[in-house]
Write a protein that holds these residues in place. Sequence first.
Motif, short mmCIF file in Angstrom:
data_model
loop_
_atom_site.label_atom_id
_atom_site.label_comp_id
_atom_site.label_asym_id
_atom_site.label_seq_id
_atom_site.Cartn_x
_atom_site.Cartn_y
_atom_site.Cartn_z
N GLN A 151 14.82 -117.24 -93.81
CA GLN A 151 15.63 -115.96 -93.34
C GLN A 151 15.05 -115.16 -92.19
OE1 GLN A 151 18.22 -114.22 -93.78
NE2 GLN A 151 17.74 -112.07 -93.36
N ASP A 152 13.90 -115.00 -92.11
CA ASP A 152 13.09 -114.39 -91.10
C ASP A 152 13.37 -115.31 -89.80
OD1 ASP A 152 12.73 -112.29 -92.73
OD2 ASP A 152 10.32 -112.79 -93.36
N PHE A 153 12.75 -116.34 -89.89
CA PHE A 153 12.65 -117.46 -88.56
C PHE A 153 14.16 -117.37 -87.98
CE2 PHE A 153 13.14 -121.14 -86.56
CZ PHE A 153 11.65 -121.39 -86.15
N LEU A 154 15.26 -117.63 -88.92
CA LEU A 154 16.55 -117.62 -88.47
C LEU A 154 16.98 -116.40 -87.66
CD1 LEU A 154 18.01 -119.66 -91.26
CD2 LEU A 154 17.63 -120.58 -88.86
N SER A 155 16.62 -115.22 -88.26
CA SER A 155 17.42 -113.96 -88.02
C SER A 155 16.42 -113.78 -86.71
CB SER A 155 17.14 -112.83 -88.90
OG SER A 155 17.86 -113.04 -90.17
N GLU A 156 15.21 -113.85 -86.59
CA GLU A 156 14.41 -113.60 -85.29
C GLU A 156 15.06 -114.44 -84.20
OE1 GLU A 156 10.57 -114.36 -86.58
OE2 GLU A 156 10.53 -112.54 -87.92
N ARG A 157 15.65 -115.37 -84.45
CA ARG A 157 16.32 -116.30 -83.38
C ARG A 157 17.82 -116.41 -83.17
NH1 ARG A 157 11.71 -117.57 -85.18
NH2 ARG A 157 10.02 -118.49 -83.99
N GLY A 158 18.37 -115.30 -83.43
CA GLY A 158 19.62 -114.93 -83.40
C GLY A 158 20.55 -115.53 -84.07
N VAL A 159 20.37 -116.13 -85.26
CA VAL A 159 21.16 -116.58 -86.20
C VAL A 159 21.53 -115.76 -87.38
CG1 VAL A 159 21.45 -118.82 -87.89
CG2 VAL A 159 19.99 -119.15 -85.76
N PRO A 160 22.88 -115.71 -87.72
CA PRO A 160 23.36 -114.82 -88.50
C PRO A 160 22.80 -115.31 -89.82
CG PRO A 160 25.28 -115.18 -87.04
CD PRO A 160 23.98 -116.17 -86.73
#
Length: 377
Positions: A151-160
């Motif tokens: 979750q952290d990895f995706l959110s930090e890269r602009g993925v909802p």
Amino acid sequence: MPEVGGIFVSCGEASGDGYAAGVIKGLRDGGYDGAVCGMLGPKAVAEGGEAVADYSELHIMGLKGVLAALPRLVDLKRRLTEAVLARRPSAVVVIDSSDFHFPFIAGLRKGGWTRPVVYAVPPAVWAWRSWRVRFLARNVDLCLPLYRFEQDFLSERGVPSEWRGHPMVDLFPAVPTPPEAGNRTVALFPGSRGSEVDRLLPPLMDCADRLERAGYEAVFSLAPGLSSGARERARAALRGRAVFEGEGADLLARTACAAGASGTLAVEAMMRDRFMTVLYRFGTLEAIVGWAMVRAPRVSIPNILAGEDVYPELIQGQATGENTVRALLRYLGDEGERERTHRALAAGRAAMGRSGAFLFWAERILALGAKRRAAGP
């Protein structure tokens, strides 16, 4: 004439079928009474899903198998795309199996699909082929990962992306039962895919022989989702040995420790508080392609969650019967090593999040579908 509306769910293997079944149950528990259809397996169908395609159509073996199956996969993608565009569901939910679902999503978008696409169990872009995160950011309205670090990895890269916990939290007791004192049974798991079983069975059979010489009983697990051909090959190779064909988690509950293919089974071992040695063997081409793109220092999820190497990772040439037995006997014979292992496994379990993951997923899917419907097609 297919029913218009509902929710479309697509999964591509046995573990994905379990998640699809959980999504459908979560939808029903949350009060949703609309249609759910898609590419499903027996567990999802048992929960009331309508299979417009069977998930077994996606079963292939290795990169060579992909090349041979390309015409069939292209036709499968076309049929699923046509089903979505004809039925116009409020949302499309894809589960795992990124090598198929990425082209499927791309085809939907190219065909004019503007309604929500939800990716449950998204690919491990944090570990390898990280450029795929750009595809997720452009084409997926919401990711529902299994772990907070994803979750952290995706959110930090602009993925909802949203996360509450792993579905396994609801399946295992909060305080697992430790192995019984004196338990000398070791579970061996050659995997859930035919190619995986073909590669891991020889070293695990050598492991079993060595364990039995050391006074332990080895029991081989044949995964329920294993294809009929792979199952028959494994049965023939294991004739005269102890074989278990039920759910792997049930076998884990009866054993002192385990060894075999990583993945979901390693997480189940952690939830059962069982030590495991994990093995990875790939074909030559898969190894060249895969390891050229791997960026994670640890591969097994329990090791990542615990923040240390609690499960030995034996990769390619290291994945031998001798090395496997050495790791198992070190755990079994060293009280200090056992204490360290179980402290680390407890830390890993604590990182699995809260209960109610499937209901949370269902709530997010329904909310997203309702929001986009209100805005128009």
